[in-house]
Write an enzyme that holds these catalytic residues in place. Structure first.
Site, mmCIF file in Angstrom:
data_model
loop_
_atom_site.group_PDB
_atom_site.id
_atom_site.type_symbol
_atom_site.label_atom_id
_atom_site.label_comp_id
_atom_site.label_asym_id
_atom_site.label_seq_id
_atom_site.Cartn_x
_atom_site.Cartn_y
_atom_site.Cartn_z
ATOM 1 N N LYS A 107 2.476 3.665 -8.208
ATOM 2 C CA LYS A 107 2.262 4.415 -6.967
ATOM 3 C C LYS A 107 1.281 5.558 -7.212
ATOM 4 O O LYS A 107 1.512 6.410 -8.064
ATOM 5 C CB LYS A 107 3.589 4.965 -6.451
ATOM 6 C CG LYS A 107 3.468 5.865 -5.221
ATOM 7 C CD LYS A 107 4.809 6.494 -4.867
ATOM 8 C CE LYS A 107 4.674 7.563 -3.790
ATOM 9 N NZ LYS A 107 5.961 8.255 -3.525
ATOM 10 N N ASP A 129 1.045 14.357 -1.514
ATOM 11 C CA ASP A 129 1.915 13.903 -0.429
ATOM 12 C C ASP A 129 2.424 15.087 0.386
ATOM 13 O O ASP A 129 3.325 15.796 -0.037
ATOM 14 C CB ASP A 129 3.098 13.115 -1.006
ATOM 15 C CG ASP A 129 4.017 12.589 0.084
ATOM 16 O OD1 ASP A 129 3.570 12.503 1.249
ATOM 17 O OD2 ASP A 129 5.170 12.256 -0.233
ATOM 18 N N LYS A 144 6.570 17.716 5.009
ATOM 19 C CA LYS A 144 7.579 18.266 4.116
ATOM 20 C C LYS A 144 7.714 19.775 4.321
ATOM 21 O O LYS A 144 6.795 20.431 4.810
ATOM 22 C CB LYS A 144 7.184 18.002 2.659
ATOM 23 C CG LYS A 144 7.171 16.547 2.242
ATOM 24 C CD LYS A 144 6.682 16.414 0.817
ATOM 25 C CE LYS A 144 6.687 14.959 0.367
ATOM 26 N NZ LYS A 144 8.043 14.434 0.182
ATOM 27 N N ASP A 178 3.160 13.073 -7.208
ATOM 28 C CA ASP A 178 3.545 11.828 -6.544
ATOM 29 C C ASP A 178 2.700 10.645 -6.989
ATOM 30 O O ASP A 178 2.922 9.524 -6.544
ATOM 31 C CB ASP A 178 3.466 11.992 -5.016
ATOM 32 C CG ASP A 178 4.494 11.145 -4.289
ATOM 33 O OD1 ASP A 178 5.478 10.723 -4.926
ATOM 34 O OD2 ASP A 178 4.319 10.897 -3.081
ATOM 35 N N ASP A 196 6.852 10.081 5.738
ATOM 36 C CA ASP A 196 7.064 10.580 4.380
ATOM 37 C C ASP A 196 7.659 9.502 3.475
ATOM 38 O O ASP A 196 7.870 9.747 2.288
ATOM 39 C CB ASP A 196 7.976 11.816 4.405
ATOM 40 C CG ASP A 196 7.965 12.571 3.086
ATOM 41 O OD1 ASP A 196 6.966 12.437 2.344
ATOM 42 O OD2 ASP A 196 8.943 13.278 2.789
ATOM 43 N N GLU A 221 6.038 6.922 2.499
ATOM 44 C CA GLU A 221 4.736 6.263 2.433
ATOM 45 C C GLU A 221 4.520 5.468 1.159
ATOM 46 O O GLU A 221 3.716 4.535 1.129
ATOM 47 C CB GLU A 221 3.614 7.307 2.591
ATOM 48 C CG GLU A 221 3.182 8.033 1.323
ATOM 49 C CD GLU A 221 4.285 8.872 0.687
ATOM 50 O OE1 GLU A 221 4.262 9.037 -0.544
ATOM 51 O OE2 GLU A 221 5.181 9.363 1.416
ATOM 52 N N ARG A 280 6.344 3.326 -0.398
ATOM 53 C CA ARG A 280 6.681 1.906 -0.254
ATOM 54 C C ARG A 280 5.648 1.170 0.599
ATOM 55 O O ARG A 280 5.473 -0.040 0.462
ATOM 56 C CB ARG A 280 8.087 1.774 0.339
ATOM 57 C CG ARG A 280 8.260 2.313 1.731
ATOM 58 C CD ARG A 280 9.695 2.637 2.087
ATOM 59 N NE ARG A 280 10.169 3.851 1.422
ATOM 60 C CZ ARG A 280 11.402 4.340 1.548
ATOM 61 N NH1 ARG A 280 12.287 3.722 2.306
ATOM 62 N NH2 ARG A 280 11.747 5.431 0.921
#
Length: 490
Positions: A251, A256, A263, A274, A333, A335, A337
């Site tokens: 990933k 993010d 967030k 991230d 959020d 995202e 996946r």
């Protein structure tokens, strides 16, 4: 950091000229007549030193020893875990002192695992990030020599451990970089730099190529950012062409914000981490270039930012993945996946022996396992067992989590084939169940590293995990002759 080996006994080590000498003392070690053994024996008898793992006694210019600084380091039962604690404590104490050359002395023949642990611990404890500091002091300790009864027997294992360290530190470097210094474009350049090393090929795709592939889910996450996405493919071919590869999918959300489902501001800076799944894949390939094992590996990194913008993905939007499955985005959020699912579909073209995705995917996994073990989900029992065993050997622990079909009930929606989130309960599991929909044609595992990829607080920074676990897994897959030779080297 330069790692060397030297045949040294306790007697010879006393005459060794070095900035510092670390003597690993195990519990129950028999006292000898040499000066170092006497020092340890007297200190233990007086209650000034305890050979339990991680305990230290610092000596300055002890009589009969050439080294100015001597550390007696408790190595407990001599296991890899105990040796790692001993070396970590010793190097942690010495790194602030004027020490450049260090000798770590094993009084008896070390196990292969103890050698690996000592090298990794020395590197980890002396690591310093400097890239974006104007007047930063880098690593002071530049050379670590392992003193052992027979240097020839451990030289290959030390070389392998040094390769592992190179991979861990490459992952740390890219994990630690600020988000404006680790954009998707820069990640692509980092991947290309690896292709200049032995046996590695690299391809970096941009928005147009990704659009032609039909990666609608990945593109949807990236559309709110000014930074263009990158889809990175790395290949290492160390085995015959007939050997099916393992595919690693990392990933690569380089920052993010949460997107429209933004967030909280507190600690949002840590969302630069991230992309630690992507960094771990880069780190594995950096290590493969040094170790050159007889395996075939493909690395896939979907890299983009998740930003709030007028073009951003919105809660309620429905996107079409590369697999053709439609996804209702209930939370922007979630995202990671959404970019991984298209990468998993892309992985099918390699007809892989196994696919392992690595992602800082869910806060729920942090709640479940904290920062000790990564979450492991797998559709294949053997793959799960192999990964967990590799983590145990590498001291890069994971724990298998369930994948019961009942957990997927919350992903049902009236408006698409699947929703990207379910309820709060079992959040790490429902995220894995989402990914499993896109990994049905091969043996698949998912490592949720949200709790293990970085540390917060005063020790804030990337850990480089799970590079050791992944390398141990890959090296164990070598054909029998190569695996036998590797075991001898260890």
């Amino acid at each position: 950091m330069d790692f060397q080996t030297k045949t040294l006994s306790l007697v010879a080590a006393a005459s060794e000229k070095t900035d510092a000498l670390v003597v690993l003392i195990t519990e129950g070690a028999k006292p000898g007549k040499d000066v170092l053994s006497k020092l340890a024996g007297e200190a233990i008898a007086a209650g000034d030193f305890d050979p339990k793992a991680g305990k230290l006694l610092s000596l300055y210019k002890p009589a009969g020893v050439s080294a100015r600084r001597v550390l007696l380091a408790g190595a407990g039962d001599g296991s890899a875990k105990a040796v790692r604690a001993a070396v970590a404590s010793a190097v942690g104490m010495l790194k602030s002192q004027p020490v450049r050359k260090l000798v770590v002395l094993f009084a008896g023949p070390p196990s292969d695992a103890a050698i690996q642990a000592s090298v990794v611990a020395a590197a980890e404890s002396s690591y310093a990030y400097t890239t974006t500091k104007s007047k930063a002091e880098g690593r002071k300790i530049t050379t670590v020599t392992l003193g052992v009864p027979d240097a020839a027997k451990v030289r290959a294992q030390v070389a392998r451990a040094a390769g592992t360290v190179a991979g861990i530190e490459f992952a740390k470097e890219w994990g630690n970089r600020p988000p404006n210094h680790a954009t998707p474009t820069l990640l692509g350049e980092a991947a290309r730099s690896l292709a200049r090393k032995g046996g590695i090929q690299c391809e970096v795709l941009g928005p147009k190529e990704v659009a032609r592939l039909g990666m609608g889910s990945f593109m949807a996450v990236a559309q709110g950012s000014e930074e263009p996405l990158r889809f990175i493919v790395l290949k290492y071919n160390g085995a015959a062409r007939s050997v099916t590869p393992v595919v690693l999918v990392g990933k690569g959300i380089t920052f993010d914000t949460g997107g429209i489902s933004i967030k909280p501001a507190g600690e949002m800076d840590e969302m630069k981490f991230d992309m630690c799944g992507a960094a771990s894949v880069l780190g594995v390939f950096r290590a493969l270039a040094d170790i050159q094992p007889a395996v075939n590996v493909v690395g896939i990194i979907p890299a983009c930012e998740n930003m709030p913008d007028g073009r951003s993905l919105k809660p309620g939007d429905v996107v079409t993945s590369m697999s053709g499955q439609t996804i209702e985005v209930l939370n922007t959020d979630a995202e990671g996946r959404l970019i991984l699912c298209d990468a998993l579909t892309y992985a099918e073209r390699f007809k892989p022996a196994a696919v392992v995705d690595i992602a800082t995917l869910t806060g729920a996994c942090v709640i479940a396992l904290g920062g000790v073990r990564s979450g492991l989900f797998a559709s294949d029992d053997k793959l799960a067992a192999d990964l967990q065993s590799a983590g145990d050997r590498a001291q890069d622990l994971c724990w298998r989590m369930p994948l019961d079909d009942d957990y997927a009930e919350g992903l049902k929606t009236n408006f698409a084939d699947v929703a990207n989130v379910a309820g709060r309960a079992g959040g790490a599991i429902t995220a894995a169940k989402f990914l499993q929909r896109f990994a049905g044609s091969f043996a698949w595992a998912h490592l949720d590293i949200a709790g293990t990829a970085w540390k917060s607080g005063g020790a804030k920074g990337s850990t480089g995990r799970p590079v050791p676990l992944l390398l141990e897994y890959l090296l164990a897959r070598q054909p029998a002759p190569a695996a036998k030779a590797a075991r001898k080297a260890r």
